[in-house]
Design an enzyme around this catalytic site. Structure first.
Site, short mmCIF file in Angstrom:
data_model
loop_
_atom_site.label_atom_id
_atom_site.label_comp_id
_atom_site.label_asym_id
_atom_site.label_seq_id
_atom_site.Cartn_x
_atom_site.Cartn_y
_atom_site.Cartn_z
N ASP A 191 28.96 -25.42 19.43
CA ASP A 191 29.67 -24.14 19.42
C ASP A 191 30.89 -24.13 20.34
O ASP A 191 30.82 -24.55 21.50
CB ASP A 191 28.70 -23.01 19.81
N HIS B 255 28.87 -29.19 14.08
CA HIS B 255 29.66 -28.81 15.26
C HIS B 255 28.75 -28.52 16.45
O HIS B 255 27.54 -28.36 16.30
CB HIS B 255 30.50 -27.55 14.97
N HIS C 148 24.93 -28.92 15.37
CA HIS C 148 24.16 -28.28 14.31
C HIS C 148 25.04 -27.98 13.10
O HIS C 148 26.28 -28.02 13.18
CB HIS C 148 23.47 -27.01 14.83
N ARG D 66 23.72 -13.71 17.07
CA ARG D 66 23.72 -14.83 18.02
C ARG D 66 24.22 -14.38 19.38
O ARG D 66 25.28 -13.75 19.48
CB ARG D 66 24.60 -15.97 17.50
#
Ligand code: SIN
Length: 277
Positions: free
Chosen positions: A104, A102, A250, A265
């Site tokens: 983000d 995907h 990623h 994150r």
């Protein structure tokens, strides 16, 4: 002098570079910022080792690249730091964030430009790598007729099957984000074209019949996941990966259950994807 000792070393010719000689806990001078920014534009994802950051320092590093993004549905955030997502898996986990290819939150109208993942704990027996794929290369290696076809298409990116379905989250007011984006997007900084569809969020190509859309998406996903377009990062405690969601996708490898992996994150806001011929 600021930035002079920074070294950028490519991980593969196609994607990924490791940056050393910079302490991200300290305010980033203009020259260091420029070196990191340029390395990110060239390599799509950059990695740092041996960093010690508080949440404030993590956010300050992110803010050098833009305003910070707040996730549309995740409740897994650090208390008093809604911009800091907790990325955690252990023996109780039923899923992990990012275990499918995907970019983000591509379901947002303005999906994040970049994400900065800081891993503090790694599984004791290895595993938990993150894979990254070069979506410029995915676009450029399609045949000319297919590139032309894709350039004229848009697709729906839907948060509901992921956040509401797989993750069982409750939407904030207004439901989960669902938006239409070009299948090929022009990068606002480099001007290069990248394929912009991913298995996690892209549900339908607009204007095609369902069987046509399913077949084309499956072909594009498989093509984007070609090993030659990828690099794979083996985490150590206190490593950071900073990726550009506009040019790379990623995949978080969950091969370490029931062991634990923990990180945080910070995500940088982006703008609305567009295609310029
Ligand atoms: C994510 O998609 O942000 C998670 C990546 C990872 O845990 O490696």
């Amino acid at each position: 002098m600021d930035g002079q000792s920074i070294d950028v070393r490519k991980l593969t010719p196609c994607i990924g570079a490791e940056i050393s000689g910079v302490d991200l806990a300290r305010p980033l001078g203009n020259r260091s910022f420029q070196v990191i920014h340029d390395a990110l534009m060239e390599n799509l994802v950059v990695f740092f080792r041996d960093q010690e950051l508080t949440h404030e320092q993590h956010k300050a590093f992110g803010r050098r690249f833009g305003e910070l993004h707040i996730h549309p549905s995740s409740l897994s955030v650090v208390a008093e730091h809604p911009e800091v997502l907790i990325i955690k898996a252990d023996e109780k986990s039923k899923y992990v964030a990012g275990e499918e290819w995907h970019t983000d939150v591509s379901c947002d109208l303005e999906p994040p430009m970049g994400s900065i993942l800081y891993i503090k704990e790694v599984p004791p027996d290895g595993g938990g790598d993150t894979l990254f794929a070069n979506m410029y290369r995915a676009y450029e290696t399609l045949s000319a007729p297919l590139r032309r076809l894709c350039e004229g298409l848009t697709a729906i990116h839907d948060g509901a099957p992921v956040y509401g379905g797989r993750f069982g989250q409750t939407p904030k007011a207004g439901g989960f984000p669902r938006n239409e984006h070009p299948v090929v997007r022009t990068h606002p900084v480099t001007g290069r074209k990248a394929l912009y569809v991913n298995r996690n969020f892209t549900t339908r190509i607009v204007g095609l019949r369902k069987n046509e859309s399913d077949a084309l998406l499956e072909m594009l996903w498989r093509h984007s996941e070609t090993p030659e377009f990828q690099c794979r990062f083996a985490w150590r405690p206190n490593s950071i990966a900073f990726w550009d969601n506009r040019s790379a996708m990623h995949h978080a490898m969950w091969d370490y259950f029931p062991n634990r992996r923990l990180g945080h994150r910070v995500t940088v806001k982006g703008d609305r994807p567009f295609f310029r011929a």
